[in-house]
Structure formats: C-alpha cells, structure tokens
Design a protein around this motif. Sequence first.
Motif, PDB file in Angstrom:
ATOM      1  N   THR A 261      45.578  66.987  -5.207  1.00  0.00           N
ATOM      2  CA  THR A 261      46.463  66.206  -4.350  1.00  0.00           C
ATOM      3  C   THR A 261      45.707  65.597  -3.174  1.00  0.00           C
ATOM      4  OG1 THR A 261      47.027  68.190  -3.107  1.00  0.00           O
ATOM      5  CG2 THR A 261      48.495  67.576  -4.943  1.00  0.00           C
ATOM      6  N   ASP A 262      44.398  65.821  -3.114  1.00  0.00           N
ATOM      7  CA  ASP A 262      43.591  65.344  -1.995  1.00  0.00           C
ATOM      8  C   ASP A 262      42.821  64.054  -2.282  1.00  0.00           C
ATOM      9  OD1 ASP A 262      44.355  67.483  -0.420  1.00  0.00           O
ATOM     10  OD2 ASP A 262      42.699  68.743  -1.110  1.00  0.00           O
ATOM     11  N   ASN A 263      43.162  63.345  -3.328  1.00  0.00           N
ATOM     12  CA  ASN A 263      42.457  62.111  -3.662  1.00  0.00           C
ATOM     13  C   ASN A 263      42.861  60.989  -2.715  1.00  0.00           C
ATOM     14  OD1 ASN A 263      40.856  62.864  -5.986  1.00  0.00           O
ATOM     15  ND2 ASN A 263      42.811  63.188  -7.015  1.00  0.00           N
ATOM     16  N   ARG A 264      41.941  60.067  -2.510  1.00  0.00           N
ATOM     17  CA  ARG A 264      42.188  58.912  -1.641  1.00  0.00           C
ATOM     18  C   ARG A 264      43.323  58.036  -2.182  1.00  0.00           C
ATOM     19  NH1 ARG A 264      37.602  54.770  -1.056  1.00  0.00           N
ATOM     20  NH2 ARG A 264      38.942  53.046  -0.595  1.00  0.00           N
ATOM     21  N   ARG A 265      43.351  57.868  -3.503  1.00  0.00           N
ATOM     22  CA  ARG A 265      44.412  57.086  -4.151  1.00  0.00           C
ATOM     23  C   ARG A 265      45.082  57.965  -5.209  1.00  0.00           C
ATOM     24  NH1 ARG A 265      40.809  53.068  -2.767  1.00  0.00           N
ATOM     25  NH2 ARG A 265      39.340  53.341  -4.463  1.00  0.00           N
ATOM     26  N   CYS A 266      46.379  57.789  -5.367  1.00  0.00           N
ATOM     27  CA  CYS A 266      47.156  58.584  -6.326  1.00  0.00           C
ATOM     28  C   CYS A 266      47.558  57.694  -7.507  1.00  0.00           C
ATOM     29  CB  CYS A 266      48.393  59.153  -5.633  1.00  0.00           C
ATOM     30  SG  CYS A 266      49.369  60.189  -6.723  1.00  0.00           S
ATOM     31  N   TYR A 267      46.946  57.933  -8.656  1.00  0.00           N
ATOM     32  CA  TYR A 267      47.241  57.163  -9.861  1.00  0.00           C
ATOM     33  C   TYR A 267      48.399  57.800 -10.624  1.00  0.00           C
ATOM     34  CZ  TYR A 267      42.967  54.544  -9.096  1.00  0.00           C
ATOM     35  OH  TYR A 267      42.004  53.722  -8.567  1.00  0.00           O
ATOM     36  N   ALA A 268      49.173  56.982 -11.310  1.00  0.00           N
ATOM     37  CA  ALA A 268      50.306  57.487 -12.081  1.00  0.00           C
ATOM     38  C   ALA A 268      49.868  58.426 -13.195  1.00  0.00           C
ATOM     39  CB  ALA A 268      51.112  56.319 -12.654  1.00  0.00           C
ATOM     40  N   SER A 269      48.664  58.180 -13.743  1.00  0.00           N
ATOM     41  CA  SER A 269      48.159  58.997 -14.846  1.00  0.00           C
ATOM     42  C   SER A 269      46.669  59.258 -14.650  1.00  0.00           C
ATOM     43  CB  SER A 269      48.396  58.257 -16.168  1.00  0.00           C
ATOM     44  OG  SER A 269      47.892  58.982 -17.252  1.00  0.00           O
ATOM     45  N   GLU A 270      46.240  60.448 -15.063  1.00  0.00           N
ATOM     46  CA  GLU A 270      44.831  60.815 -15.024  1.00  0.00           C
ATOM     47  C   GLU A 270      44.384  61.159 -16.438  1.00  0.00           C
ATOM     48  OE1 GLU A 270      44.204  62.914 -10.714  1.00  0.00           O
ATOM     49  OE2 GLU A 270      44.828  64.201 -12.379  1.00  0.00           O
ATOM     50  N   ILE A 271      43.239  60.607 -16.859  1.00  0.00           N
ATOM     51  CA  ILE A 271      42.738  60.856 -18.212  1.00  0.00           C
ATOM     52  C   ILE A 271      41.278  61.296 -18.138  1.00  0.00           C
ATOM     53  CG2 ILE A 271      42.331  59.899 -20.506  1.00  0.00           C
ATOM     54  CD1 ILE A 271      44.513  57.807 -19.868  1.00  0.00           C
ATOM     55  N   PRO A 272      41.037  62.602 -18.169  1.00  0.00           N
ATOM     56  CA  PRO A 272      39.652  63.066 -18.300  1.00  0.00           C
ATOM     57  C   PRO A 272      39.274  63.065 -19.783  1.00  0.00           C
ATOM     58  CG  PRO A 272      41.119  64.932 -17.936  1.00  0.00           C
ATOM     59  CD  PRO A 272      41.973  63.690 -17.939  1.00  0.00           C
ATOM     60  N   LEU A 273      38.250  62.323 -20.144  1.00  0.00           N
ATOM     61  CA  LEU A 273      37.846  62.226 -21.545  1.00  0.00           C
ATOM     62  C   LEU A 273      36.957  63.379 -21.979  1.00  0.00           C
ATOM     63  CD1 LEU A 273      37.087  58.399 -21.717  1.00  0.00           C
ATOM     64  CD2 LEU A 273      39.177  59.584 -22.410  1.00  0.00           C
ATOM     65  N   THR A 274      36.317  64.032 -21.017  1.00  0.00           N
ATOM     66  CA  THR A 274      35.415  65.145 -21.300  1.00  0.00           C
ATOM     67  C   THR A 274      35.655  66.253 -20.275  1.00  0.00           C
ATOM     68  OG1 THR A 274      33.696  64.115 -19.937  1.00  0.00           O
ATOM     69  CG2 THR A 274      33.608  63.676 -22.315  1.00  0.00           C
TER      70      THR A 274
ATOM     71  N   LEU B  35      48.805  51.403  -9.161  1.00  0.00           N
ATOM     72  CA  LEU B  35      47.729  52.295  -9.619  1.00  0.00           C
ATOM     73  C   LEU B  35      48.207  53.018 -10.870  1.00  0.00           C
ATOM     74  CD1 LEU B  35      46.735  53.798  -6.146  1.00  0.00           C
ATOM     75  CD2 LEU B  35      45.634  51.923  -7.376  1.00  0.00           C
ATOM     76  N   ILE B  36      47.755  52.547 -12.058  1.00  0.00           N
ATOM     77  CA  ILE B  36      48.334  53.076 -13.296  1.00  0.00           C
ATOM     78  C   ILE B  36      47.557  54.237 -13.904  1.00  0.00           C
ATOM     79  CG2 ILE B  36      49.594  50.962 -13.832  1.00  0.00           C
ATOM     80  CD1 ILE B  36      47.448  50.301 -15.913  1.00  0.00           C
ATOM     81  N   VAL B  37      46.217  54.208 -13.839  1.00  0.00           N
ATOM     82  CA  VAL B  37      45.468  55.274 -14.508  1.00  0.00           C
ATOM     83  C   VAL B  37      44.055  55.377 -13.936  1.00  0.00           C
ATOM     84  CG1 VAL B  37      44.664  53.783 -16.404  1.00  0.00           C
ATOM     85  CG2 VAL B  37      44.839  56.236 -16.779  1.00  0.00           C
ATOM     86  N   VAL B  38      43.548  56.603 -13.896  1.00  0.00           N
ATOM     87  CA  VAL B  38      42.141  56.836 -13.587  1.00  0.00           C
ATOM     88  C   VAL B  38      41.560  57.571 -14.784  1.00  0.00           C
ATOM     89  CG1 VAL B  38      42.578  58.974 -12.286  1.00  0.00           C
ATOM     90  CG2 VAL B  38      40.452  57.695 -11.903  1.00  0.00           C
ATOM     91  N   VAL B  39      40.390  57.106 -15.243  1.00  0.00           N
ATOM     92  CA  VAL B  39      39.740  57.658 -16.430  1.00  0.00           C
ATOM     93  C   VAL B  39      38.379  58.202 -16.019  1.00  0.00           C
ATOM     94  CG1 VAL B  39      38.903  57.164 -18.756  1.00  0.00           C
ATOM     95  CG2 VAL B  39      40.912  55.952 -17.878  1.00  0.00           C
ATOM     96  N   GLY B  40      38.066  59.412 -16.485  1.00  0.00           N
ATOM     97  CA  GLY B  40      36.773  60.016 -16.192  1.00  0.00           C
ATOM     98  C   GLY B  40      36.080  60.450 -17.466  1.00  0.00           C
ATOM     99  N   ALA B  41      34.749  60.415 -17.459  1.00  0.00           N
ATOM    100  CA  ALA B  41      33.967  60.829 -18.629  1.00  0.00           C
ATOM    101  C   ALA B  41      32.618  61.371 -18.180  1.00  0.00           C
ATOM    102  CB  ALA B  41      33.763  59.658 -19.591  1.00  0.00           C
ATOM    103  N   GLY B  42      31.987  62.106 -19.082  1.00  0.00           N
ATOM    104  CA  GLY B  42      30.672  62.668 -18.832  1.00  0.00           C
ATOM    105  C   GLY B  42      29.578  61.670 -19.129  1.00  0.00           C
ATOM    106  N   GLY B  43      28.368  62.172 -19.204  1.00  0.00           N
ATOM    107  CA  GLY B  43      27.206  61.308 -19.386  1.00  0.00           C
ATOM    108  C   GLY B  43      26.706  60.864 -18.034  1.00  0.00           C
ATOM    109  N   GLY B  44      25.840  59.882 -18.042  1.00  0.00           N
ATOM    110  CA  GLY B  44      25.305  59.356 -16.797  1.00  0.00           C
ATOM    111  C   GLY B  44      26.362  58.627 -16.004  1.00  0.00           C
ATOM    112  N   ALA B  45      26.187  58.618 -14.701  1.00  0.00           N
ATOM    113  CA  ALA B  45      27.145  57.949 -13.823  1.00  0.00           C
ATOM    114  C   ALA B  45      27.124  56.449 -14.042  1.00  0.00           C
ATOM    115  CB  ALA B  45      26.826  58.274 -12.371  1.00  0.00           C
TER     116      ALA B  45
END
Length: 181
Positions: A27-40, A55-65
Amino acid sequence: MMKPMNLHTDYGLITVTNEPTHSFNSTDNRRCYASEIPLTDSIGSNHGVSLNGELIVVVGAGGGATDVHAHSALVIEDTMLLAVGNHIACISIVHPYRLLWSLQVDVATCFGIYWQSQRGALIAHGELAISRFSTDGRLIWQAWGADIFTEGFDLLHDHIRAVDFDQSVYRFDYDTGELLT
C-alpha cells in the motif's frame, strides 16, 4: 528519470511508465494501479500502464532491468504487447484489462518488441536471443549469436539484422530464424 512512452490508439492514449520502486501487494507505492501482474517470482523491472490517465495495470518480470523506451510496447488491435524484463506480456486494452498471455523471450533481457506488418511478424530483440512469436503468445523460433546483441538491430525488407558486442553482423530469416549467408 526516464520519459514515459505514449501510444495513440483507437481506445485512447496509452502511457507506459517505468516503475522501478513499485512493490507488489504493497500500500506504500507512489501510484496505485487497478491491477498488478508479477510475471515471475523475482522481479527486476516494473512497467505501469495507463489508459486515458487511468492507472490500469503494472507488470513486473525478472531478468535484467529494463527501462521504458520507443520499443517497450506496441498495440495490435485491442491488445498491447509490453516488453518488461526478459518477458513479453500481452494485455487486453478493452475492459476488463487483463493479462492474456506472457512469454519469456530471453534468458537475460528483452531490449524491445517489433512488428513487421507486411510479414505479420512479431520480433523480440533480446540481449542473447532474437525471437519470433505469434500474436497468441506461441514461440515460432529463437536464434542465438556468439555474444550479446547490443550494437544494432533492424527489421529489413528481406531479413532481420542484429549486431553483437564484437561487431559480428547476423542476418536472420523471418520465416525460419536461420542465419543467412
């Protein structure tokens, strides 16, 4: 600070923003997206997506930045393809906004996503691999070089051109991924 990427679509303005400090399920994120999708499980990159300011979605994944740039995303019909970390995520841009599929396209980092419309070819420019995949997320082929593909990448009329760290030039066939001589 990286500049956001803007895509003008039939559905409105899509903005892709680098979100390096986003924490999933916080709950401490700068922006609050409706959906969060961690891929890894391990996250190295996060990209947020807004549609017409929502703000509809934030997507995160591994690998290099990865940062957001001109080849981080593209829209085909009612879907957005997003390169984040070492993955491509396909997201519906028609409500309900949701992940349709994701595909790991490189073991390290996906530098960008490209569309060659005359051939109907989706191409991922990865750090270690060049990949072609279908609009439904199926890997068609993947080709590797002797070193990392950091010195150039182009979709030409009759082949894909990639240049590695040692300045070796690779010409890949669109249909098969085979190296052309």
